[in-house]
Design a protein around this motif. Structure first.
Motif, PDB file in Angstrom:
ATOM      1  N   CYS A 150     -25.704   5.090  10.959  1.00 60.48           N
ATOM      2  CA  CYS A 150     -24.973   4.068  10.216  1.00 60.48           C
ATOM      3  C   CYS A 150     -24.257   4.782   9.079  1.00 60.48           C
ATOM      4  O   CYS A 150     -24.901   5.335   8.195  1.00 60.48           O
ATOM      5  N   ARG A 151     -22.945   4.790   9.121  1.00 60.82           N
ATOM      6  CA  ARG A 151     -22.159   5.503   8.116  1.00 60.82           C
ATOM      7  C   ARG A 151     -21.501   4.485   7.182  1.00 60.82           C
ATOM      8  O   ARG A 151     -20.779   3.599   7.633  1.00 60.82           O
ATOM      9  N   ILE A 152     -21.768   4.611   5.907  1.00 55.62           N
ATOM     10  CA  ILE A 152     -21.121   3.745   4.927  1.00 55.62           C
ATOM     11  C   ILE A 152     -20.233   4.599   4.027  1.00 55.62           C
ATOM     12  O   ILE A 152     -20.603   5.704   3.642  1.00 55.62           O
ATOM     13  N   THR A 153     -19.069   4.084   3.740  1.00 56.35           N
ATOM     14  CA  THR A 153     -18.138   4.750   2.832  1.00 56.35           C
ATOM     15  C   THR A 153     -18.124   3.988   1.519  1.00 56.35           C
ATOM     16  O   THR A 153     -17.963   2.764   1.502  1.00 56.35           O
ATOM     17  N   ILE A 154     -18.314   4.716   0.439  1.00 57.16           N
ATOM     18  CA  ILE A 154     -18.387   4.123  -0.891  1.00 57.16           C
ATOM     19  C   ILE A 154     -17.166   4.564  -1.688  1.00 57.16           C
ATOM     20  O   ILE A 154     -16.895   5.761  -1.812  1.00 57.16           O
ATOM     21  N   ALA A 155     -16.418   3.601  -2.191  1.00 56.94           N
ATOM     22  CA  ALA A 155     -15.255   3.882  -3.030  1.00 56.94           C
ATOM     23  C   ALA A 155     -15.652   3.694  -4.490  1.00 56.94           C
ATOM     24  O   ALA A 155     -16.370   2.745  -4.825  1.00 56.94           O
ATOM     25  N   THR A 156     -15.205   4.603  -5.347  1.00 54.54           N
ATOM     26  CA  THR A 156     -15.537   4.497  -6.761  1.00 54.54           C
ATOM     27  C   THR A 156     -14.916   3.243  -7.365  1.00 54.54           C
ATOM     28  O   THR A 156     -13.999   2.639  -6.794  1.00 54.54           O
ATOM     29  N   ASN A 157     -15.401   2.862  -8.540  1.00 49.95           N
ATOM     30  CA  ASN A 157     -14.939   1.626  -9.177  1.00 49.95           C
ATOM     31  C   ASN A 157     -13.459   1.674  -9.558  1.00 49.95           C
ATOM     32  O   ASN A 157     -12.888   0.646  -9.929  1.00 49.95           O
ATOM     33  N   ALA A 158     -12.837   2.844  -9.459  1.00 54.15           N
ATOM     34  CA  ALA A 158     -11.401   2.925  -9.723  1.00 54.15           C
ATOM     35  C   ALA A 158     -10.603   2.103  -8.729  1.00 54.15           C
ATOM     36  O   ALA A 158      -9.435   1.774  -8.971  1.00 54.15           O
ATOM     37  N   VAL A 159     -11.231   1.736  -7.599  1.00 54.99           N
ATOM     38  CA  VAL A 159     -10.535   0.935  -6.585  1.00 54.99           C
ATOM     39  C   VAL A 159     -10.175  -0.443  -7.128  1.00 54.99           C
ATOM     40  O   VAL A 159      -9.257  -1.108  -6.622  1.00 54.99           O
ATOM     41  N   GLU A 160     -10.896  -0.899  -8.166  1.00 56.19           N
ATOM     42  CA  GLU A 160     -10.584  -2.199  -8.755  1.00 56.19           C
ATOM     43  C   GLU A 160      -9.170  -2.231  -9.317  1.00 56.19           C
ATOM     44  O   GLU A 160      -8.529  -3.278  -9.358  1.00 56.19           O
ATOM     45  N   GLY A 161      -8.684  -1.078  -9.754  1.00 58.86           N
ATOM     46  CA  GLY A 161      -7.342  -1.021 -10.326  1.00 58.86           C
ATOM     47  C   GLY A 161      -6.230  -1.075  -9.304  1.00 58.86           C
ATOM     48  O   GLY A 161      -5.049  -1.171  -9.662  1.00 58.86           O
ATOM     49  N   THR A 162      -6.579  -1.031  -8.016  1.00 62.51           N
ATOM     50  CA  THR A 162      -5.557  -1.076  -6.966  1.00 62.51           C
ATOM     51  C   THR A 162      -5.341  -2.472  -6.422  1.00 62.51           C
ATOM     52  O   THR A 162      -4.486  -2.674  -5.570  1.00 62.51           O
ATOM     53  N   ARG A 163      -6.107  -3.427  -6.879  1.00 64.93           N
ATOM     54  CA  ARG A 163      -5.971  -4.787  -6.370  1.00 64.93           C
ATOM     55  C   ARG A 163      -4.782  -5.482  -7.020  1.00 64.93           C
ATOM     56  O   ARG A 163      -4.527  -5.310  -8.212  1.00 64.93           O
ATOM     57  N   GLY A 164      -4.092  -6.261  -6.219  1.00 62.23           N
ATOM     58  CA  GLY A 164      -2.970  -7.031  -6.747  1.00 62.23           C
ATOM     59  C   GLY A 164      -3.448  -8.282  -7.452  1.00 62.23           C
ATOM     60  O   GLY A 164      -4.614  -8.689  -7.332  1.00 62.23           O
ATOM     61  N   LEU A 165      -2.573  -8.906  -8.187  1.00 59.77           N
ATOM     62  CA  LEU A 165      -2.916 -10.134  -8.879  1.00 59.77           C
ATOM     63  C   LEU A 165      -3.106 -11.270  -7.882  1.00 59.77           C
ATOM     64  O   LEU A 165      -2.354 -11.417  -6.921  1.00 59.77           O
ATOM     65  N   ALA A 166      -4.114 -12.073  -8.112  1.00 57.66           N
ATOM     66  CA  ALA A 166      -4.362 -13.202  -7.211  1.00 57.66           C
ATOM     67  C   ALA A 166      -3.319 -14.299  -7.398  1.00 57.66           C
ATOM     68  O   ALA A 166      -3.030 -15.057  -6.475  1.00 57.66           O
ATOM     69  N   LEU A 167      -2.749 -14.399  -8.596  1.00 59.57           N
ATOM     70  CA  LEU A 167      -1.772 -15.442  -8.870  1.00 59.57           C
ATOM     71  C   LEU A 167      -0.443 -15.098  -8.206  1.00 59.57           C
ATOM     72  O   LEU A 167       0.127 -14.041  -8.422  1.00 59.57           O
ATOM     73  N   LYS A 168       0.071 -15.995  -7.372  1.00 56.16           N
ATOM     74  CA  LYS A 168       1.327 -15.753  -6.679  1.00 56.16           C
ATOM     75  C   LYS A 168       2.509 -16.062  -7.588  1.00 56.16           C
ATOM     76  O   LYS A 168       2.428 -16.892  -8.486  1.00 56.16           O
ATOM     77  N   LYS A 169       3.608 -15.400  -7.327  1.00 54.08           N
ATOM     78  CA  LYS A 169       4.829 -15.636  -8.083  1.00 54.08           C
ATOM     79  C   LYS A 169       5.533 -16.853  -7.487  1.00 54.08           C
ATOM     80  O   LYS A 169       6.443 -16.731  -6.682  1.00 54.08           O
TER      81      LYS A 169
END
Length: 204
Positions: A150-169
């Motif tokens: 079972c292979r799990i890939t863990i991304a550092t918390n810096a990935v939070e900065g790559t998310r787009g805004l949930a609010l649509k234009k």
């Protein structure tokens, strides 16, 4: 630069023998109850309660955690990914896969240095990584007698900065903003039809 515990630094500087253990801590939501539950795995020979940041955690050993990629340290906001290999047949790992929802589950990885002469920790565990599970893959052997993984890939918390805004234009969301004179912002009033209405040169 990562700070090193003085006791650990002194032990390493003396070039004494060491045993390095890695510990994986997962906080995932239970599929049955919806509550967040925790699970600890480490590459030790047996289950053991270990104090981490002042809290006592139970880490399951005996082969549940097979390996963890080497974790480097770097300055910056780049997203780093680390892979951990688990034994899917271990009951604790099976619970993590089947009983929990591992998607984007928070994960911590610690390292502990042990003195082989006393089998006691040289210092408190050091956190190497804090992130979330970004991918999970179950490997089934092609031949009978092969090893499943079972292979799990863990991304550092810096990935939070790559998310787009949930609010649509949209016009509705933009109208929630008001100008200094109390008027609504109607910048996106015609956004839904922009490019769909033909306008000849010189027309409004």
């Amino acid at each position: 630069m990562r700070a090193i515990d003085p006791a650990e630094a002194a032990h390493l500087a003396a070039r004494k023998p060491i045993i390095i253990r890695h510990m994986l801590w997962i906080s995932a939501r239970s599929r049955a109850t919806g509550a967040v539950e925790t699970l600890g795995l480490w590459d030790g020979e047996d289950h053991q309660e270990i104090s981490v940041a002042g809290l006592t955690r139970l880490y399951y050993g005996a082969g549940g955690l097979l390996s963890i990629d080497q974790i480097g340290h770097a300055v910056g906001t780049d997203v780093r990914r680390v892979r951990a290999v688990l034994a899917p047949m271990a009951p604790e790992v099976e619970m993590a896969i089947r009983g929990y929802d591992p998607r984007t589950a928070p994960v911590e990885i610690h390292r502990m240095i042990i003195n082989p002469e006393t089998m006691a920790p040289v210092s408190a565990p050091t956190r190497l990584l804090k992130g979330r599970i970004s991918d999970l893959e179950l490997i089934t052997p092609d031949l009978e007698g092969g090893d499943a993984e079972c292979r799990i890939t863990i991304a550092t918390n810096a990935v939070e900065g790559t998310r787009g805004l949930a609010l649509k234009k949209s016009d509705e969301s933009q109208k929630l903003r008001t100008t200094a004179d109390g008027k609504q912002d109607r910048f996106y009033q015609y956004a839904d039809v922009a490019g769909k209405v033909p306008v000849l040169w010189g027309e409004k």
